[in-house]
Design a protein around this motif. Structure first.
Motif, PDB file in Angstrom:
ATOM      1  N   LYS A  16      48.917  47.196  40.256  1.00  0.00           N
ATOM      2  CA  LYS A  16      48.877  45.746  40.329  1.00  0.00           C
ATOM      3  C   LYS A  16      47.514  45.351  40.894  1.00  0.00           C
ATOM      4  CE  LYS A  16      53.760  45.207  41.316  1.00  0.00           C
ATOM      5  NZ  LYS A  16      54.757  44.766  42.309  1.00  0.00           N
TER       6      LYS A  16
ATOM      7  N   ARG B 232      41.965  36.449  43.795  1.00  0.00           N
ATOM      8  CA  ARG B 232      42.098  35.001  43.944  1.00  0.00           C
ATOM      9  C   ARG B 232      40.779  34.392  44.348  1.00  0.00           C
ATOM     10  NH1 ARG B 232      47.766  34.604  47.200  1.00  0.00           N
ATOM     11  NH2 ARG B 232      49.068  34.926  45.363  1.00  0.00           N
TER      12      ARG B 232
ATOM     13  N   ILE C  33      42.434  36.934  38.495  1.00  0.00           N
ATOM     14  CA  ILE C  33      43.079  38.056  37.822  1.00  0.00           C
ATOM     15  C   ILE C  33      44.418  38.301  38.511  1.00  0.00           C
ATOM     16  CG2 ILE C  33      42.959  40.526  37.365  1.00  0.00           C
ATOM     17  CD1 ILE C  33      39.944  40.297  37.319  1.00  0.00           C
ATOM     18  N   ASP C  34      45.472  38.409  37.722  1.00  0.00           N
ATOM     19  CA  ASP C  34      46.794  38.752  38.234  1.00  0.00           C
ATOM     20  C   ASP C  34      47.455  39.629  37.176  1.00  0.00           C
ATOM     21  OD1 ASP C  34      49.151  38.990  39.555  1.00  0.00           O
ATOM     22  OD2 ASP C  34      49.694  36.869  39.455  1.00  0.00           O
TER      23      ASP C  34
ATOM     24  N   ALA D  13      49.786  43.143  36.313  1.00  0.00           N
ATOM     25  CA  ALA D  13      50.742  44.125  36.823  1.00  0.00           C
ATOM     26  C   ALA D  13      51.181  45.028  35.673  1.00  0.00           C
ATOM     27  CB  ALA D  13      51.945  43.433  37.431  1.00  0.00           C
TER      28      ALA D  13
ATOM     29  N   ARG E 276      43.356  42.181  46.105  1.00  0.00           N
ATOM     30  CA  ARG E 276      44.523  42.952  46.489  1.00  0.00           C
ATOM     31  C   ARG E 276      44.812  43.966  45.386  1.00  0.00           C
ATOM     32  NH1 ARG E 276      49.817  39.722  48.402  1.00  0.00           N
ATOM     33  NH2 ARG E 276      50.780  40.579  46.559  1.00  0.00           N
TER      34      ARG E 276
ATOM     35  N   ARG F 118      44.332  45.830  50.757  1.00  0.00           N
ATOM     36  CA  ARG F 118      43.789  44.476  50.820  1.00  0.00           C
ATOM     37  C   ARG F 118      42.403  44.491  51.432  1.00  0.00           C
ATOM     38  NH1 ARG F 118      49.061  41.385  53.230  1.00  0.00           N
ATOM     39  NH2 ARG F 118      50.383  41.826  51.447  1.00  0.00           N
TER      40      ARG F 118
ATOM     41  N   TYR G 129      42.587  29.247  42.657  1.00  0.00           N
ATOM     42  CA  TYR G 129      43.437  29.754  41.591  1.00  0.00           C
ATOM     43  C   TYR G 129      43.324  31.268  41.517  1.00  0.00           C
ATOM     44  CZ  TYR G 129      39.068  29.630  38.957  1.00  0.00           C
ATOM     45  OH  TYR G 129      37.776  29.796  38.564  1.00  0.00           O
ATOM     46  N   ASP G 130      44.233  31.868  40.745  1.00  0.00           N
ATOM     47  CA  ASP G 130      44.215  33.313  40.548  1.00  0.00           C
ATOM     48  C   ASP G 130      43.266  33.634  39.398  1.00  0.00           C
ATOM     49  OD1 ASP G 130      46.056  33.525  42.531  1.00  0.00           O
ATOM     50  OD2 ASP G 130      47.766  33.844  41.201  1.00  0.00           O
TER      51      ASP G 130
ATOM     52  N   LEU H 230      45.258  41.822  41.954  1.00  0.00           N
ATOM     53  CA  LEU H 230      45.250  40.385  42.169  1.00  0.00           C
ATOM     54  C   LEU H 230      43.910  40.000  42.782  1.00  0.00           C
ATOM     55  CD1 LEU H 230      46.730  37.638  42.279  1.00  0.00           C
ATOM     56  CD2 LEU H 230      47.518  38.309  44.547  1.00  0.00           C
TER      57      LEU H 230
END
Length: 104
Positions: A98, A102, A90-91, A93, A12, A22, A87-88, A100
């Motif tokens: 931003k 997962r 890369i997250d 911001a 994302r 997305r 799990y994430d 993300l």
């Protein structure tokens, strides 16, 4: 058929207060690893013909050798993932973007 071994990347991206971009379908990790492995093979062949040191007047400081090392490190990272649960990966911001990624 069991899907217990099926793990996918969900990506994302949002840039400067626009709506999220997305990728609506999952990318299976094993396919992503195979694509990176093929790309690494191409980069290894390209590194034979490209000098290691960039030309002093070059506009870009990113060389083919650097990209080859980066792809090899990403392959190592994906191979070392412990995928017992999602799990994430890369997250991140910032004020303008931003990102993300997962693993599910």
């Amino acid at each position: 058929m069991s899907i217990r071994g099926f793990h996918a990347l969900w990506i994302r991206l949002q840039i400067e207060d626009r709506r999220f971009i997305r990728i609506p379908f999952p990318i299976p990790i094993y396919i992503f690893e195979e694509l990176l492995d093929c790309f690494l093979d191409i980069l290894v062949i390209a590194c034979i013909f490209v000098p290691k040191a960039p030309h002093p007047n070059a506009t870009s400081r990113i060389s083919v050798h650097l990209v080859k090392e980066l792809v090899a490190d990403v392959i190592t990272l994906l191979g070392s993932l412990n995928i017992d649960e999602g799990y994430d990966l890369i997250d991140v911001a910032t004020d303008k973007a931003k990102v993300l990624i997962r693993v599910r």
